[in-house]
Scaffold this active site. Sequence first.
Site, PDB file in Angstrom:
ATOM      1  N   GLY A 158       0.822  -1.205   0.000  1.00 26.94           N
ATOM      2  CA  GLY A 158       0.000   0.000   0.000  1.00 26.94           C
ATOM      3  C   GLY A 158       0.854   1.252   0.000  1.00 26.94           C
ATOM      4  N   ARG A 159       0.251   2.360   0.400  1.00 23.78           N
ATOM      5  CA  ARG A 159       0.935   3.662   0.329  1.00 23.78           C
ATOM      6  C   ARG A 159       2.244   3.683   1.115  1.00 23.78           C
ATOM      7  NH1 ARG A 159      -4.584   5.156   0.539  1.00 23.78           N
ATOM      8  NH2 ARG A 159      -4.515   4.903   2.792  1.00 23.78           N
ATOM      9  N   THR A 241       5.931  -1.931  11.440  1.00 29.85           N
ATOM     10  CA  THR A 241       5.342  -0.616  11.719  1.00 29.85           C
ATOM     11  C   THR A 241       3.851  -0.629  11.397  1.00 29.85           C
ATOM     12  OG1 THR A 241       5.946   0.126   9.485  1.00 29.85           O
ATOM     13  CG2 THR A 241       7.471   0.665  11.278  1.00 29.85           C
ATOM     14  N   ARG A 243       0.651  -3.223  12.482  1.00 32.59           N
ATOM     15  CA  ARG A 243      -0.126  -3.443  13.694  1.00 32.59           C
ATOM     16  C   ARG A 243       0.487  -4.598  14.459  1.00 32.59           C
ATOM     17  NH1 ARG A 243      -1.637   0.935  13.311  1.00 32.59           N
ATOM     18  NH2 ARG A 243      -3.758   1.778  13.221  1.00 32.59           N
ATOM     19  N   GLU A 272      -0.295  -3.967  23.069  1.00 31.60           N
ATOM     20  CA  GLU A 272       0.125  -2.586  23.299  1.00 31.60           C
ATOM     21  C   GLU A 272      -0.780  -1.894  24.335  1.00 31.60           C
ATOM     22  OE1 GLU A 272       0.620   1.189  20.290  1.00 31.60           O
ATOM     23  OE2 GLU A 272       1.193  -0.790  19.565  1.00 31.60           O
ATOM     24  N   HIS A 290       5.489   3.212  19.397  1.00 37.24           N
ATOM     25  CA  HIS A 290       4.470   3.563  18.393  1.00 37.24           C
ATOM     26  C   HIS A 290       4.675   4.994  17.887  1.00 37.24           C
ATOM     27  CE1 HIS A 290       0.193   2.300  17.019  1.00 37.24           C
ATOM     28  NE2 HIS A 290       0.748   3.093  16.130  1.00 37.24           N
TER      29      HIS A 290
END
Length: 324
Positions: A158-159, A241, A243, A272, A290
């Site tokens: 993706g991006r 980076t 989830r 988390e 995060h």
Amino acid sequence: MTARPTVVVTRRLPSVVEDELAQDFDARLNRDDRPLGTAGLQEALRSADALLCTVTDRISAEVLAAEPLRTRMLANFGVGFNHIDTAAAQARGIAVSNTPDVLTEATADIAMTLLLMVSRRAGEGERHIRCGAWTGWRPTHMLGTQVSGKTLGLIGMGRIARAVAKRAHHGFGMKVIFHDPFPPSPADAAALGAEPRDGLEQVLEEADFVSLHCPATPETRHLMNRERLARMRRSAFLINTARGDIVDEAALVEALADGTIAGAALDVYEREPQVSPELLAMENVVLFPHLGSATHETRIAMGRRALENLRLFFSGAALRDRVV
């Protein structure tokens, strides 16, 4: 005069965003910056027209069952929305939006930062200095792994993954391979120097660095399990980076401890903000709290995108970032 919609903001936002929010809405800010929890979120749903929520808010079906329900929109501050039960929101007639696009560059920067740190033992080296253990330069001290010319494997394209590919290939001369069930066009992939692979396992077996960029869904939970970690090279590094629950953290601890892989660099965690104690004790792991989108510019842009979604919704216009 028509009353302004009431918006509960679940965490502190950059002050410029809070100021702009207060211009258009009856904004109820979280000055203490503490998570609201189930009871606090339910009270917000009962008392506000909208919530501007974040990844720390677990908006479950239980939370969304609040009665009487007043909230009509959840404006999520972030691109990921796996913390929201979107099916339950839809069932209750609540719109959900997110903030894509604006955090791409910052998160790609963090992915490359993690990659460089773990390969060159940067976290370990800084701790070595701070504890007073360094006795001076020597030829064999704290040798790391070179990045330039190595193979980067991207899981998801993706991006953010594309921005990482651009940095890795054009900046460091890395060979980039990827797997994504919805890949970019051949021309777009070629412009990034990225080569597709038919299966996830092929990427894991070929890559010196594996960077995760897939969304958190029931299908991707524990995507990186014991078996898939074992397919990586013993000299390879895992970067996450995306989830936290994409990685089986217990399996990762085992893989790092027994040398199945060389190291890992993480910005997100399965439970988390809890981090496995074993990871905290390992030198071949880089751990970030995060920080993917944590720049002034990006967090302000995210806040303004969420604010734009609120304005569109309450003006009756179509949401450009609508999830539900």
